[in-house]
Design a protein around this motif. Structure first.
Motif, PDB file in Angstrom:
ATOM      1  N   ILE A  78       0.850  -1.185   0.000  1.00  0.00           N
ATOM      2  CA  ILE A  78       0.000   0.000   0.000  1.00  0.00           C
ATOM      3  C   ILE A  78       0.889   1.239   0.000  1.00  0.00           C
ATOM      4  CG2 ILE A  78      -1.610   1.345   1.418  1.00  0.00           C
ATOM      5  CD1 ILE A  78      -2.784  -1.405   2.319  1.00  0.00           C
ATOM      6  N   VAL A  79       0.629   2.156  -0.952  1.00  0.00           N
ATOM      7  CA  VAL A  79       1.470   3.349  -1.075  1.00  0.00           C
ATOM      8  C   VAL A  79       0.694   4.639  -0.828  1.00  0.00           C
ATOM      9  CG1 VAL A  79       3.130   2.242  -2.613  1.00  0.00           C
ATOM     10  CG2 VAL A  79       1.115   3.380  -3.594  1.00  0.00           C
ATOM     11  N   GLU A  80      -0.640   4.591  -0.846  1.00  0.00           N
ATOM     12  CA  GLU A  80      -1.449   5.776  -0.564  1.00  0.00           C
ATOM     13  C   GLU A  80      -2.571   5.398   0.388  1.00  0.00           C
ATOM     14  OE1 GLU A  80      -2.954   7.927  -3.926  1.00  0.00           O
ATOM     15  OE2 GLU A  80      -1.137   7.538  -5.112  1.00  0.00           O
ATOM     16  N   LEU A  91     -13.807   4.594   7.352  1.00  0.00           N
ATOM     17  CA  LEU A  91     -13.890   4.346   5.916  1.00  0.00           C
ATOM     18  C   LEU A  91     -12.505   4.666   5.363  1.00  0.00           C
ATOM     19  CD1 LEU A  91     -17.307   6.073   5.110  1.00  0.00           C
ATOM     20  CD2 LEU A  91     -16.867   3.637   5.471  1.00  0.00           C
ATOM     21  N   LEU A  92     -11.817   3.632   4.919  1.00  0.00           N
ATOM     22  CA  LEU A  92     -10.407   3.766   4.549  1.00  0.00           C
ATOM     23  C   LEU A  92     -10.217   3.425   3.075  1.00  0.00           C
ATOM     24  CD1 LEU A  92      -8.969   1.802   7.618  1.00  0.00           C
ATOM     25  CD2 LEU A  92      -9.479   4.253   7.470  1.00  0.00           C
ATOM     26  N   GLN A  93      -9.542   4.291   2.360  1.00  0.00           N
ATOM     27  CA  GLN A  93      -9.246   4.042   0.947  1.00  0.00           C
ATOM     28  C   GLN A  93      -7.732   3.970   0.745  1.00  0.00           C
ATOM     29  OE1 GLN A  93     -12.358   5.771  -1.960  1.00  0.00           O
ATOM     30  NE2 GLN A  93     -11.914   7.428  -0.544  1.00  0.00           N
ATOM     31  N   PHE A  94      -7.338   3.107  -0.181  1.00  0.00           N
ATOM     32  CA  PHE A  94      -5.917   2.853  -0.414  1.00  0.00           C
ATOM     33  C   PHE A  94      -5.648   2.706  -1.903  1.00  0.00           C
ATOM     34  CE2 PHE A  94      -7.361   0.714   3.445  1.00  0.00           C
ATOM     35  CZ  PHE A  94      -6.512   1.227   4.419  1.00  0.00           C
ATOM     36  N   ARG A  95      -4.376   2.882  -2.250  1.00  0.00           N
ATOM     37  CA  ARG A  95      -3.880   2.525  -3.570  1.00  0.00           C
ATOM     38  C   ARG A  95      -2.603   1.727  -3.351  1.00  0.00           C
ATOM     39  NH1 ARG A  95      -4.589   4.699  -8.722  1.00  0.00           N
ATOM     40  NH2 ARG A  95      -5.595   6.540  -7.813  1.00  0.00           N
ATOM     41  N   THR A  96      -2.469   0.599  -4.058  1.00  0.00           N
ATOM     42  CA  THR A  96      -1.259  -0.210  -3.927  1.00  0.00           C
ATOM     43  C   THR A  96      -0.236   0.203  -4.978  1.00  0.00           C
ATOM     44  OG1 THR A  96      -1.852  -1.988  -5.461  1.00  0.00           O
ATOM     45  CG2 THR A  96      -2.725  -2.152  -3.208  1.00  0.00           C
ATOM     46  N   ALA A  97       0.971  -0.261  -4.802  1.00  0.00           N
ATOM     47  CA  ALA A  97       2.031   0.053  -5.757  1.00  0.00           C
ATOM     48  C   ALA A  97       1.704  -0.452  -7.153  1.00  0.00           C
ATOM     49  CB  ALA A  97       3.351  -0.541  -5.282  1.00  0.00           C
ATOM     50  N   SER A  98       0.905  -1.504  -7.238  1.00  0.00           N
ATOM     51  CA  SER A  98       0.522  -2.064  -8.540  1.00  0.00           C
ATOM     52  C   SER A  98      -0.697  -1.362  -9.131  1.00  0.00           C
ATOM     53  CB  SER A  98       0.248  -3.563  -8.401  1.00  0.00           C
ATOM     54  OG  SER A  98      -0.808  -3.794  -7.480  1.00  0.00           O
ATOM     55  N   GLY A  99      -1.237  -0.359  -8.429  1.00  0.00           N
ATOM     56  CA  GLY A  99      -2.350   0.409  -8.972  1.00  0.00           C
ATOM     57  C   GLY A  99      -3.730  -0.050  -8.539  1.00  0.00           C
ATOM     58  N   VAL A 100      -3.817  -1.047  -7.688  1.00  0.00           N
ATOM     59  CA  VAL A 100      -5.114  -1.538  -7.220  1.00  0.00           C
ATOM     60  C   VAL A 100      -5.720  -0.522  -6.257  1.00  0.00           C
ATOM     61  CG1 VAL A 100      -6.320  -3.366  -5.979  1.00  0.00           C
ATOM     62  CG2 VAL A 100      -4.401  -3.941  -7.477  1.00  0.00           C
ATOM     63  N   LEU A 101      -7.008  -0.218  -6.440  1.00  0.00           N
ATOM     64  CA  LEU A 101      -7.744   0.616  -5.495  1.00  0.00           C
ATOM     65  C   LEU A 101      -8.398  -0.290  -4.466  1.00  0.00           C
ATOM     66  CD1 LEU A 101      -9.467   3.172  -7.895  1.00  0.00           C
ATOM     67  CD2 LEU A 101      -7.261   3.358  -6.743  1.00  0.00           C
ATOM     68  N   ALA A 102      -8.337   0.112  -3.210  1.00  0.00           N
ATOM     69  CA  ALA A 102      -8.894  -0.731  -2.147  1.00  0.00           C
ATOM     70  C   ALA A 102      -9.672   0.122  -1.164  1.00  0.00           C
ATOM     71  CB  ALA A 102      -7.782  -1.491  -1.429  1.00  0.00           C
ATOM     72  N   LEU A 144       0.543  -3.106  10.501  1.00  0.00           N
ATOM     73  CA  LEU A 144       0.330  -2.191  11.620  1.00  0.00           C
ATOM     74  C   LEU A 144       0.758  -0.777  11.244  1.00  0.00           C
ATOM     75  CD1 LEU A 144      -0.348  -1.536  14.578  1.00  0.00           C
ATOM     76  CD2 LEU A 144       1.970  -2.297  15.176  1.00  0.00           C
ATOM     77  N   ASP A 145       1.858  -0.659  10.539  1.00  0.00           N
ATOM     78  CA  ASP A 145       2.360   0.649  10.118  1.00  0.00           C
ATOM     79  C   ASP A 145       1.321   1.375   9.267  1.00  0.00           C
ATOM     80  OD1 ASP A 145       4.367   2.473  10.398  1.00  0.00           O
ATOM     81  OD2 ASP A 145       5.750   1.535   8.994  1.00  0.00           O
ATOM     82  N   ILE A 146       0.693   0.656   8.343  1.00  0.00           N
ATOM     83  CA  ILE A 146      -0.348   1.254   7.499  1.00  0.00           C
ATOM     84  C   ILE A 146      -1.540   1.668   8.345  1.00  0.00           C
ATOM     85  CG2 ILE A 146      -2.009   0.797   5.653  1.00  0.00           C
ATOM     86  CD1 ILE A 146       0.795   1.189   4.628  1.00  0.00           C
ATOM     87  N   ALA A 147      -1.963   0.814   9.277  1.00  0.00           N
ATOM     88  CA  ALA A 147      -3.108   1.137  10.135  1.00  0.00           C
ATOM     89  C   ALA A 147      -2.831   2.400  10.946  1.00  0.00           C
ATOM     90  CB  ALA A 147      -3.411  -0.042  11.062  1.00  0.00           C
ATOM     91  N   ILE A 148      -1.651   2.494  11.508  1.00  0.00           N
ATOM     92  CA  ILE A 148      -1.298   3.669  12.310  1.00  0.00           C
ATOM     93  C   ILE A 148      -1.235   4.909  11.428  1.00  0.00           C
ATOM     94  CG2 ILE A 148       0.572   4.719  13.631  1.00  0.00           C
ATOM     95  CD1 ILE A 148       1.108   1.930  14.810  1.00  0.00           C
ATOM     96  N   SER A 149      -0.751   4.758  10.200  1.00  0.00           N
ATOM     97  CA  SER A 149      -0.693   5.911   9.296  1.00  0.00           C
ATOM     98  C   SER A 149      -2.095   6.425   8.980  1.00  0.00           C
ATOM     99  CB  SER A 149       0.047   5.544   8.005  1.00  0.00           C
ATOM    100  OG  SER A 149      -0.746   4.750   7.149  1.00  0.00           O
ATOM    101  N   CYS A 150      -3.086   5.546   8.958  1.00  0.00           N
ATOM    102  CA  CYS A 150      -4.469   5.983   8.738  1.00  0.00           C
ATOM    103  C   CYS A 150      -4.917   6.900   9.865  1.00  0.00           C
ATOM    104  CB  CYS A 150      -5.407   4.778   8.665  1.00  0.00           C
ATOM    105  SG  CYS A 150      -5.235   3.778   7.176  1.00  0.00           S
ATOM    106  N   LEU A 151      -4.566   6.554  11.093  1.00  0.00           N
ATOM    107  CA  LEU A 151      -4.936   7.374  12.242  1.00  0.00           C
ATOM    108  C   LEU A 151      -4.152   8.682  12.248  1.00  0.00           C
ATOM    109  CD1 LEU A 151      -5.115   4.594  14.972  1.00  0.00           C
ATOM    110  CD2 LEU A 151      -7.014   5.644  13.716  1.00  0.00           C
TER     111      LEU A 151
END
Length: 331
Positions: A190-192, A209-220, A306-313
């Motif tokens: 996950i990069v965004e 409500l959490l939105q993400f973009r992966t390095a491969s371009g997948v929206l999540a 965990l790093d990604i989850a904390i970055s969301c907060l």
């Protein structure tokens, strides 16, 4: 005391569980029925609870993890509250004992990295308990999208406020499961992150409500809360050629494909193996301990999620601070 040498394959692995709440009790129950493992003892400051579980499962009850480590164990399951993961895991690793730490691996990514570094230095097996990786419905979805051009992944993980009082909100308690699954299903980091959270009824966030973009371009996307009167756990994956829906509770997986110009398409229900996710997770951990190999969910992977989850907060907190400064400047 425990040691770092590979256990003798001819004898059962001696295992203990510390933290006998709901999850720890489940770990103890499943361990007691796994061949090749001996549930030696359970530990909890609530001795009445520990004794109830121990009496039912036919093992010892002790006061804390230090008492466990005096029993010459090969492995310990850490299912204590999250803020205790770091000190307990370091004690277990320091004793030369393999350890499975329930998710999240620690309260902070830095604490998680310290656990990983300690396990590497001591040469012991470390696994993080992201049990949804072992849900057969999730595995069926993973198989269905193998080799596909994945476009989007959406998770819903909602339910009522947990009966236990948690020292974390829904992002760390629930969404971290799906952050891990996004990374695993897409084989991409996950990069965004674009988070929206709210503390509607609780001190910490109970809606996210959490939105993400992966390095491969997948929206999540992850929709999670503690405000829904019923539990729901679903995943929807869109690829260039198919749309896969998995219900992680009923373990039904449906694949829609073969889209036609007239709007019609084909649907099929995919086979899902019968397996208890927690048992599969523990068997993977025990096999890694015996073989001295990496388990399916490594400490590094647990820290990354965990790093990604904390970055969301953190991102949400910074957005609130910016909004507050703008209002103050306008007023």
């Amino acid at each position: 005391m425990a040691h770092t040498a590979a256990p003798d394959r001819a004898r059962p692995l001696r295992v203990g569980v510390t933290g006998i709440g709901i999850m720890g009790s489940n770990h103890a129950r499943v361990l007691s029925a796994i061949g090749g493992a001996e549930l030696v003892a359970v530990a909890d400051p609530d001795q009445a609870q520990a004794q109830r579980v121990a009496s039912f499962l036919g093992c010892q009850a002790v006061g804390d993890h230090r008492d466990l480590l005096a029993l010459s164990l090969d492995a310990v399951i850490v299912a204590a509250p999250t803020h205790l993961h770091h000190p307990i895991a370091l004690d277990v690793i320091g004793a030369g004992c393999a350890v499975l730490v329930e998710k999240p691996i620690a309260s902070t990514a830095e604490e998680g990295r310290e656990i990983v570094a300690a396990a590497k230095a001591k040469g012991v097996t470390l696994m993080v308990g992201h049990v949804e990786r072992f849900n057969p419905a999730v595995r069926a979805v993973k198989d269905a999208i193998a080799g596909e051009n994945i476009l989007s992944v959406a998770f819903t993980r909602v339910g009522p406020f947990p009966p236990r009082m948690s020292n974390v909100g829904v992002v760390i308690d629930l969404a971290v499961h799906d952050i891990d699954l996004i990374r695993w299903l897409t084989d991409s980091e996950i990069v965004e992150v674009q988070p929206q959270t709210s503390a509607a009824l609780a001190e910490r966030e109970d809606i996210a409500l959490l939105q993400f973009r992966t390095a491969s371009g997948v929206l999540a996307h992850i929709n999670t809360n503690w405000l829904t009167p019923f539990k729901a756990r679903t995943v929807h994956v869109a690829t260039a050629r198919k749309y896969v829906i998995g219900d992680l509770l009923t373990r039904q997986v449906t694949e829609h494909f073969d889209y036609r110009p007239d709007g019609s398409y084909s649907t099929r229900h995919l086979p899902v193996a019968y397996a208890e996710p927690l048992r599969a997770e523990l068997e993977n951990f025990l096999a890694a301990v015996r073989a001295g190999t990496a388990p399916e969910v490594t400490g590094e992977q647990g820290v990354a999620s965990l790093d990604i989850a904390i970055s969301c907060l953190a991102e949400r907190a910074e957005a609130r601070e910016r909004s507050s400064r703008r209002r103050a400047a306008a007023g």
